[in-house]
Design a protein around this motif. Sequence first.
Motif, PDB file in Angstrom:
ATOM      1  N   PRO A 355       6.653  -8.293   4.918  1.00 53.74           N
ATOM      2  CA  PRO A 355       6.789  -7.416   3.751  1.00 53.74           C
ATOM      3  C   PRO A 355       6.714  -5.951   4.175  1.00 53.74           C
ATOM      4  CG  PRO A 355       5.178  -9.155   3.340  1.00 53.74           C
ATOM      5  CD  PRO A 355       5.476  -9.176   4.808  1.00 53.74           C
ATOM      6  N   SER A 356       7.395  -5.088   3.419  1.00 54.43           N
ATOM      7  CA  SER A 356       7.401  -3.663   3.742  1.00 54.43           C
ATOM      8  C   SER A 356       6.701  -2.834   2.673  1.00 54.43           C
ATOM      9  CB  SER A 356       8.843  -3.162   3.900  1.00 54.43           C
ATOM     10  OG  SER A 356       9.540  -3.232   2.666  1.00 54.43           O
ATOM     11  N   ARG A 357       6.046  -3.485   1.720  1.00 58.61           N
ATOM     12  CA  ARG A 357       5.379  -2.735   0.658  1.00 58.61           C
ATOM     13  C   ARG A 357       4.180  -3.525   0.149  1.00 58.61           C
ATOM     14  NH1 ARG A 357       9.433  -2.755  -4.481  1.00 58.61           N
ATOM     15  NH2 ARG A 357       7.628  -1.882  -5.525  1.00 58.61           N
ATOM     16  N   ARG A 358       3.287  -2.834  -0.533  1.00 58.15           N
ATOM     17  CA  ARG A 358       2.172  -3.488  -1.214  1.00 58.15           C
ATOM     18  C   ARG A 358       2.678  -3.994  -2.555  1.00 58.15           C
ATOM     19  NH1 ARG A 358      -2.366  -0.645  -4.810  1.00 58.15           N
ATOM     20  NH2 ARG A 358      -3.830  -2.369  -5.023  1.00 58.15           N
ATOM     21  N   HIS A 359       2.347  -5.222  -2.898  1.00 57.22           N
ATOM     22  CA  HIS A 359       2.802  -5.809  -4.150  1.00 57.22           C
ATOM     23  C   HIS A 359       1.617  -6.013  -5.096  1.00 57.22           C
ATOM     24  CE1 HIS A 359       6.919  -6.627  -2.804  1.00 57.22           C
ATOM     25  NE2 HIS A 359       6.382  -6.896  -1.630  1.00 57.22           N
ATOM     26  N   LEU A 360       1.631  -5.293  -6.211  1.00 56.11           N
ATOM     27  CA  LEU A 360       0.598  -5.483  -7.223  1.00 56.11           C
ATOM     28  C   LEU A 360       0.800  -6.818  -7.924  1.00 56.11           C
ATOM     29  CD1 LEU A 360       0.500  -1.999  -9.024  1.00 56.11           C
ATOM     30  CD2 LEU A 360      -1.025  -2.822  -7.226  1.00 56.11           C
ATOM     31  N   SER A 361      -0.295  -7.437  -8.333  1.00 54.75           N
ATOM     32  CA  SER A 361      -0.182  -8.595  -9.211  1.00 54.75           C
ATOM     33  C   SER A 361       0.137  -8.095 -10.609  1.00 54.75           C
ATOM     34  CB  SER A 361      -1.500  -9.376  -9.230  1.00 54.75           C
ATOM     35  OG  SER A 361      -2.510  -8.604  -9.879  1.00 54.75           O
ATOM     36  N   TRP A 362       0.597  -8.981 -11.487  1.00 55.39           N
ATOM     37  CA  TRP A 362       0.876  -8.562 -12.866  1.00 55.39           C
ATOM     38  C   TRP A 362      -0.413  -8.192 -13.585  1.00 55.39           C
ATOM     39  CZ3 TRP A 362       5.248  -6.722 -14.194  1.00 55.39           C
ATOM     40  CH2 TRP A 362       6.422  -7.182 -13.599  1.00 55.39           C
ATOM     41  N   ALA A 363      -1.529  -8.780 -13.207  1.00 56.39           N
ATOM     42  CA  ALA A 363      -2.813  -8.380 -13.789  1.00 56.39           C
ATOM     43  C   ALA A 363      -3.112  -6.931 -13.447  1.00 56.39           C
ATOM     44  CB  ALA A 363      -3.927  -9.289 -13.292  1.00 56.39           C
ATOM     45  N   GLN A 364      -2.848  -6.532 -12.197  1.00 60.11           N
ATOM     46  CA  GLN A 364      -3.070  -5.151 -11.790  1.00 60.11           C
ATOM     47  C   GLN A 364      -2.102  -4.206 -12.497  1.00 60.11           C
ATOM     48  OE1 GLN A 364      -2.618  -6.079  -7.589  1.00 60.11           O
ATOM     49  NE2 GLN A 364      -4.758  -5.534  -7.194  1.00 60.11           N
ATOM     50  N   VAL A 365      -0.876  -4.657 -12.717  1.00 58.25           N
ATOM     51  CA  VAL A 365       0.093  -3.839 -13.452  1.00 58.25           C
ATOM     52  C   VAL A 365      -0.380  -3.606 -14.886  1.00 58.25           C
ATOM     53  CG1 VAL A 365       2.434  -3.821 -14.418  1.00 58.25           C
ATOM     54  CG2 VAL A 365       2.070  -4.498 -12.035  1.00 58.25           C
ATOM     55  N   VAL A 366      -0.807  -4.670 -15.553  1.00 57.39           N
ATOM     56  CA  VAL A 366      -1.247  -4.548 -16.940  1.00 57.39           C
ATOM     57  C   VAL A 366      -2.498  -3.677 -17.039  1.00 57.39           C
ATOM     58  CG1 VAL A 366      -2.194  -5.841 -18.902  1.00 57.39           C
ATOM     59  CG2 VAL A 366      -0.119  -6.639 -17.750  1.00 57.39           C
ATOM     60  N   ASP A 367      -3.416  -3.775 -16.072  1.00 56.51           N
ATOM     61  CA  ASP A 367      -4.565  -2.870 -16.042  1.00 56.51           C
ATOM     62  C   ASP A 367      -4.085  -1.422 -16.103  1.00 56.51           C
ATOM     63  OD1 ASP A 367      -6.407  -4.924 -15.817  1.00 56.51           O
ATOM     64  OD2 ASP A 367      -6.579  -4.765 -13.640  1.00 56.51           O
ATOM     65  N   ARG A 368      -3.050  -1.112 -15.353  1.00 54.60           N
ATOM     66  CA  ARG A 368      -2.528   0.247 -15.280  1.00 54.60           C
ATOM     67  C   ARG A 368      -1.756   0.634 -16.538  1.00 54.60           C
ATOM     68  NH1 ARG A 368      -3.646  -1.639 -10.536  1.00 54.60           N
ATOM     69  NH2 ARG A 368      -3.980  -0.313  -8.713  1.00 54.60           N
ATOM     70  N   LEU A 369      -1.044  -0.298 -17.134  1.00 52.78           N
ATOM     71  CA  LEU A 369      -0.322   0.004 -18.366  1.00 52.78           C
ATOM     72  C   LEU A 369      -1.288   0.322 -19.508  1.00 52.78           C
ATOM     73  CD1 LEU A 369       2.485  -2.731 -18.321  1.00 52.78           C
ATOM     74  CD2 LEU A 369       2.745  -0.293 -17.849  1.00 52.78           C
ATOM     75  N   ILE A 370      -2.399  -0.393 -19.551  1.00 54.86           N
ATOM     76  CA  ILE A 370      -3.382  -0.186 -20.615  1.00 54.86           C
ATOM     77  C   ILE A 370      -4.179   1.096 -20.391  1.00 54.86           C
ATOM     78  CG2 ILE A 370      -5.480  -1.122 -21.673  1.00 54.86           C
ATOM     79  CD1 ILE A 370      -4.341  -3.914 -21.197  1.00 54.86           C
ATOM     80  N   GLY A 371      -4.496   1.390 -19.130  1.00 50.95           N
ATOM     81  CA  GLY A 371      -5.299   2.589 -18.841  1.00 50.95           C
ATOM     82  C   GLY A 371      -4.872   3.255 -17.553  1.00 50.95           C
ATOM     83  N   PRO A 372      -3.679   3.831 -17.506  1.00 56.98           N
ATOM     84  CA  PRO A 372      -3.186   4.397 -16.236  1.00 56.98           C
ATOM     85  C   PRO A 372      -4.048   5.528 -15.691  1.00 56.98           C
ATOM     86  CG  PRO A 372      -1.808   5.101 -18.082  1.00 56.98           C
ATOM     87  CD  PRO A 372      -2.725   4.027 -18.604  1.00 56.98           C
ATOM     88  N   GLN A 373      -4.774   6.216 -16.568  1.00 54.69           N
ATOM     89  CA  GLN A 373      -5.595   7.341 -16.129  1.00 54.69           C
ATOM     90  C   GLN A 373      -6.738   6.889 -15.217  1.00 54.69           C
ATOM     91  OE1 GLN A 373      -5.127   6.346 -19.268  1.00 54.69           O
ATOM     92  NE2 GLN A 373      -3.944   7.916 -20.355  1.00 54.69           N
TER      93      GLN A 373
END
Length: 380
Positions: A355-373
């Motif tokens: 792999p050439s990148r870090r892959h977030l899980s969808w749980a980590q994505v949703v954490d960021r969508l709910i509170g990106p700050q």
Amino acid sequence: MNGNNETNEKNTVPQNFLLITALDYRTPRKANLHFIADELVKRGTTRFFSLRYSMLSRYKADPRACIDASANRKEVFNGAECFLWKTLIHPFNTRKKPLRPLENLFFGWYKNNPSAVLVEWMEQADVIFFESGSAPIFFDLACQVNPGASKTYIASDDLDTINVAEYVRKCFDRAAPNMTAICLPSRVLSSAMPETANKHFVPHGIDHSIAGDADPSPYAAGRHAVSVGSMLFDPSFFQIASRQFPDITFHVIGSGHVRQGYGKNVRVYDEMKYRDTLRYIKHADFGIAPYKAEAVPAYLADTSMKLMQYDFFGLPAVCPMPAVGSYASRFGYHPGNAASIESAIRAALAAPHVPSRRHLSWAQVVDRLIGPQRFGDTRL
């Protein structure tokens, strides 16, 4: 909180989430919002409201046509409440300037006559997600019926790339500064957004559990390449590559195209369930994203789900130059140019499977969508 050292905290109190989009959770073809909804269902009441669907949709090969019988009624699917709002006709971009006044009137009528279900679900929501497209025309309604709800824009696409109507663009430009957050899956998209302080970088995620669903290999002995999906599909790649590399078997899955002058070493498959494609990806020698280059936006390098899946499995990828981006595992070519296609394939065959990148899980994505700050890695 540092994005590389997170605790994946989740809200202890279940919330009520509403996604407004032109997709539908029940369709077989998956996009980022489907995976986001999968995760939201684990965290509280999740509603998936699908708009801009009508009798006109049958002429656009709308993927929601397969669930037309479910239109205009609430259904629960995989734990989420779903509603496909079907009207007699729906507003659209005519792309004809003389018709702009009529187009604006039509969008205005649509905005001012919302589905009662949309209003009900807005009133009850704690968090409202507006996906890029027509959804932001209902931002003012959300503020009116539920001023306390968090309101987040998910920029799945640049509005110019998907040819939204001028009316929609103006609605979004007015709403953007007042959104709780504008979440961009690619930093490249920032320049296409209004200059506001609420923009955050939240890349697409991937379900890490798929690593356990990708065996055994579906291939016989020999070298194999795979292409999955129909987005911006360019058949000419296989017309050229299959003759340049007769020793490679090319597997084309769900392209939406019949054979078009391909070599005998090209196998064409109907659309498969997402999980069924994973074996073909993991065990291939390289993956292909045969996009039509003239239609490839720069941000696709970061948002292409197929390229992300290839990289997750450490699979080198061949794609048009605009989709290479900064990823070391991708090898670019110029569509229609046989020499560049040959060079890209040879480079992919010689590349390591890492792999050439870090892959977030969808749980980590949703954490960021709910509170990106709360995450350092969302800063632009």
